[in-house]
Design an enzyme around this catalytic site. Structure first.
Site, PDB file in Angstrom:
ATOM      1  N   ASP A 153       0.858  -1.170   0.000  1.00  0.00           N
ATOM      2  CA  ASP A 153       0.000   0.000   0.000  1.00  0.00           C
ATOM      3  C   ASP A 153       0.906   1.235   0.000  1.00  0.00           C
ATOM      4  OD1 ASP A 153      -2.161   1.719   0.052  1.00  0.00           O
ATOM      5  OD2 ASP A 153      -3.235   0.629   1.619  1.00  0.00           O
TER       6      ASP A 153
HETATM    7  C1  NOJ Z   1      -4.098   3.857   0.216  1.00  0.00           C
HETATM    8  C2  NOJ Z   1      -5.264   2.930   0.335  1.00  0.00           C
HETATM    9  O1  NOJ Z   1      -5.199   2.213   1.550  1.00  0.00           O
HETATM   10  C3  NOJ Z   1      -5.367   1.919  -0.799  1.00  0.00           C
HETATM   11  O2  NOJ Z   1      -6.560   1.228  -0.672  1.00  0.00           O
HETATM   12  C4  NOJ Z   1      -5.248   2.605  -2.121  1.00  0.00           C
HETATM   13  O3  NOJ Z   1      -5.387   1.670  -3.170  1.00  0.00           O
HETATM   14  C5  NOJ Z   1      -3.924   3.333  -2.182  1.00  0.00           C
HETATM   15  N1  NOJ Z   1      -3.878   4.341  -1.136  1.00  0.00           N
HETATM   16  C6  NOJ Z   1      -3.660   3.988  -3.532  1.00  0.00           C
HETATM   17  O4  NOJ Z   1      -4.417   5.102  -3.708  1.00  0.00           O
END
Ligand code: NOJ
Length: 730
Positions: free
Chosen positions: A271
């Site tokens: 993430d």
């Molecule tokens: C953080 C989020 O937790 C995740 O779900 C997302 O895909 C990413 N950012 C990218 O934007």
């Protein structure tokens, strides 16, 4: 078989490329950078991204907007880098690209996975035509935390429901063949967040999760296993720790369970800065250590932070990182690109890019939103609004004339939602439809209250549209109080006091606590954040053009003090018994009635249904038979006993009253949404096998067991059902 084995052709090409790549180029394939707009701390810039692509030191980019931009960036990678390996472009296409569908939690309320499959198909076609190959969806985090903003992105509190939706969404995005994602209307899916992210303590985002092995496997993992089985091309690691070990550094979950036990051969992406955050977690000493831990545990691609690229070479040289792990990670990224057909067709046809919703996709979003709405309450036949009787209708509340109903994760530039006021005006062309906002969505201003009361008092009926805006649901949007924000409760009370028949339409991204006013109004519809066609869909349901049939995928608590409150909780030694409410030494609160405001699975319709006793195809079965794949059929007769056609969700729960690990008081193991004409009767059939009657133990090696004894089967139209049948396992 989770994935088709890598084809010989793909394997040959992967090996050929691996043989020609430098260590830096390999590490580059594991790097994902953000293009322009930020979705987290330290967002990227286009110049850095282009430079890395030109040097062949970049595998993927997230948040590229527009077909022309994606082609321009791809051209740099393909035509200017040494090996010409194409980039894979990812984006959070969560419930729509141009055509915003209802939020995922709402989709779950349809109890109809076809809804989410349609969203996936429409979203995939729109996204891919704009050069997006990969969506960071579906999110399949089971959660018992309505305070957590990301419950809006989830399918709620039940692992079985989440698993059924995970499969449907993966198929919607990818189609049926995970080895070929090259079609111009398909994208790679991402099962996220692995794992147990929904268990954040107190609902505070990114917070600690301490979970037993059995709960991990029985509650949090089933949707992921189902998604992998359905061919999900990628998996995203979660921000949280799992019993002390951050998910990004968790070899047990990422390598042991996901890659080894489930045979997942796709990409694990971190993430956003999740690898570097291993330092903040108190797990890694520095960035090199963070990179080592994550890559060794099984993360294949690093989103935004750059520890793999910056420290991979020295980690390899020192022996802290194994060459075969690096090559495996690179092979997974190359395999994804091959499956997406990017080597053959790296560019999109800019002239064919979909730039707006179509009549067809709007109709699909409207139908979906109608199916997602839950009729929580309907007394005195207030609903449906009868076009022949309602001559004047007041529509009040801060969300009555609002386009801010798309929900969390709507994409920049996506068209606003059609307001409820407009939808009702179009649906009731002969009625005098008046409007007053009353109070704002938040804040102390009550200056408009008197006007709202006046229009309500003057009308035949009043619709009050209240709730929470999308900005307070989704990532990092946690609430400690789940009542209507601002002065909205006063608005509801004042309008209800006029005596005009009153319908509350609730909008929001989570269960709200409505006990303070729910008894004052005869009808309540939970509309969630319904997406682009919000207004027409609300009007469809309120007028009865669409029969409401949605059910709650989460428990609605009476107060936040009851949280966590969920239907599939474990048994206790001293359960509360409604027959002896004065009993002191039982599991209960002193200051509030037992149980939820509305239970999981609850939802009414404009007709009534009666369920007959379930019949089993056999009443005994052995553990050996179950392990060998034998099943038991449960047949439930259902009859529409009312005067209108309608829809009902027949639900099947199982309960194991004596097991070596105390089992939940009920587990959902089947549901079927059916449409029955007035007076019509039909039999709904469910099939139960080992997965339905057994459970995972605490053995870290992963042991699923089926124990001899009774299994109680409950059928009903919500989770408040009674034992109706017993299956004996010998
Ligand atoms: C953080 C989020 O937790 C995740 O779900 C997302 O895909 C990413 N950012 C990218 O934007």
């Amino acid at each position: 078989m989770p994935h088709d084995a890598t084809s010989d052709d793909h394997q040959t090409r992967i090996e050929d490329l691996l043989g020609r790549m430098t260590v830096e180029e390999k590490l580059g394939q594991l790097q994902q950078l953000a293009w322009a707009w930020n979705t987290g701390p330290g967002g990227g810039g286009t110049a850095d991204v282009e430079a890395a692509a030109r040097k062949g030191l970049l595998g993927s980019v997230l948040n590229v907007v527009g077909a022309a931009n994606s082609n321009a960036l791809q051209r740099i990678a393909v035509e200017e880098s040494r090996l010409g390996i194409p980039l894979v472009f990812g984006l959070d296409v969560i419930h729509g690209f141009h055509t915003t569908f209802p939020i995922p939690l709402a989709q779950a309320a349809a109890f109809d996975p076809a809804v989410t499959r349609t969203d996936g198909e429409v979203s995939a076609a729109e996204a891919r035509s704009n050069g997006i190959h990969w969506t960071f969806s579906p999110m399949m985090d089971v959660t018992h935390e309505p305070r957590w903003g990301r419950i809006a992105e989830s399918t709620g509190e039940d692992p079985y429901l989440a698993a059924r939706y995970a499969v449907a969404k993966v198929h919607g995005y990818q189609g049926g063949d995970p080895s070929d994602l090259s079609a111009p209307d398909r994208v790679a899916a991402c099962a996220k967040h692995f794992a147990a992210y929904g268990g954040a303590e107190g609902g505070r985002d990114y917070n600690t999760v301490d979970v037993s092995e059995q709960r991990l496997r029985n509650l949090y993992l089933p949707p992921f296993e189902a998604a992998v089985e359905a061919g999900a091309a990628t998996v995203m690691a979660a921000f949280n720790t799992i019993s002390g070990v951050p998910a990004h550094a968790n070899a047990h979950t990422l390598t042991g369970i996901l890659k080894q036990d489930w045979g997942f051969d796709g990409v694990v992406v971190s993430d956003w800065t999740g690898v570097r955050e291993l330092i903040a977690h108190g797990n890694a000493a520095d960035e090199a250590d963070a990179g080592r831990l994550a890559l060794s545990a099984g993360v294949d691609m690093e989103m935004v932070s750059t520890t793999f690229a910056d420290h991979g070479r020295s980690l390899l040289d020192s022996g802290a990182l194994r060459q075969d792990r690096l090559d495996d990670a690179v092979a997974r990224v190359l395999r994804l690109k091959l499956r997406l057909g990017l080597f053959e067709r790296p560019y999109v046809d800019e002239a064919a890019a979909i730039t707006a919703p179509s009549t067809r996709t709007r109709a699909a979003a409207r139908a979906a939103a109608g199916r997602c709405m839950v009729l929580l309450k309907n007394e005195d036949g207030v609903l449906p609004l009868d076009a022949g009787i309602v001559r004047s209708l007041a529509v009040v509340g801060p969300f009555a004339d609002s386009g801010d109903l798309l929900g969390t994760w709507s994409l920049p530039g996506a068209p606003e939602a059609v307001p409820v006021l407009r939808g009702l005006r179009e649906a009731l062309p002969d009625a005098d439809v008046t409007h007053a906002r009353g109070v704002p969505a938040d804040g102390p201003d009550t200056s408009g209250l008197a006007e709202a009361v006046a229009v309500a008092a003057a009308a035949d009926a009043v619709v009050v549209v209240v709730g929470e805006p999308p900005a307070v649901s989704g990532e990092a949007a946690v609430r400690s109080d789940l009542r209507l924000p601002g002065r909205q409760e006063e608005l509801v009370a004042a309008v209800a006091a006029t005596g005009t028949p009153c319908v509350v339409v609730l909008v929001g991204g989570r269960p709200l606590t409505i006990g303070a006013w729910a008894d004052r109004v005869p009808a309540i519809v939970m509309a969630w954040h319904p997406g682009i066609e919000a207004g027409p869909a609300v009007a469809d349901v309120l007028t009865g053009a669409v029969a409401p049939g949605g059910k709650l995928p989460v428990t609605f608590p009476r107060t936040v003090g009851q949280i966590p409150l969920y239907h599939n909780h474990e048994r206790t030694g001293r359960p509360y018994d409604p027959a002896t409410p004065q009993e002191k030494y039982v599991s209960k609160y002193l200051d509030i009635a037992d149980g939820p405001q509305f239970p999981f699975g609850h939802g009414l319709s404009y007709t009534t249904f009666a369920l007959g006793d379930p019949a089993l195809s056999r009443e005994r079965i052995t553990t050996d038979e179950l392990h060998a794949g034998a099943t038991v059929e449960v047949a439930v007769p259902v009859r529409n006993t009312g005067a209108r056609d309608g829809e009902e969700v027949v639900q099947l729960y199982v309960q194991d009253p004596a097991a070596s690990i105390a089992q939940p008081v009920r587990r959902l193991r089947g549901f079927r949404r059916i449409r029955l004409a007035a007076g019509e009767e039909r039999t709904v059939r469910f099939t139960l096998g080992a997965a339905d009657v057994g459970f995972w133990t605490n053995d870290p090696a992963g042991v699923h067991t089926v124990e001899p004894g009774e299994i109680h089967l409950h059928t009903g139209t919500s989770s408040h059902t009674h034992a109706r049948q017993t299956l004996l396992i010998t």
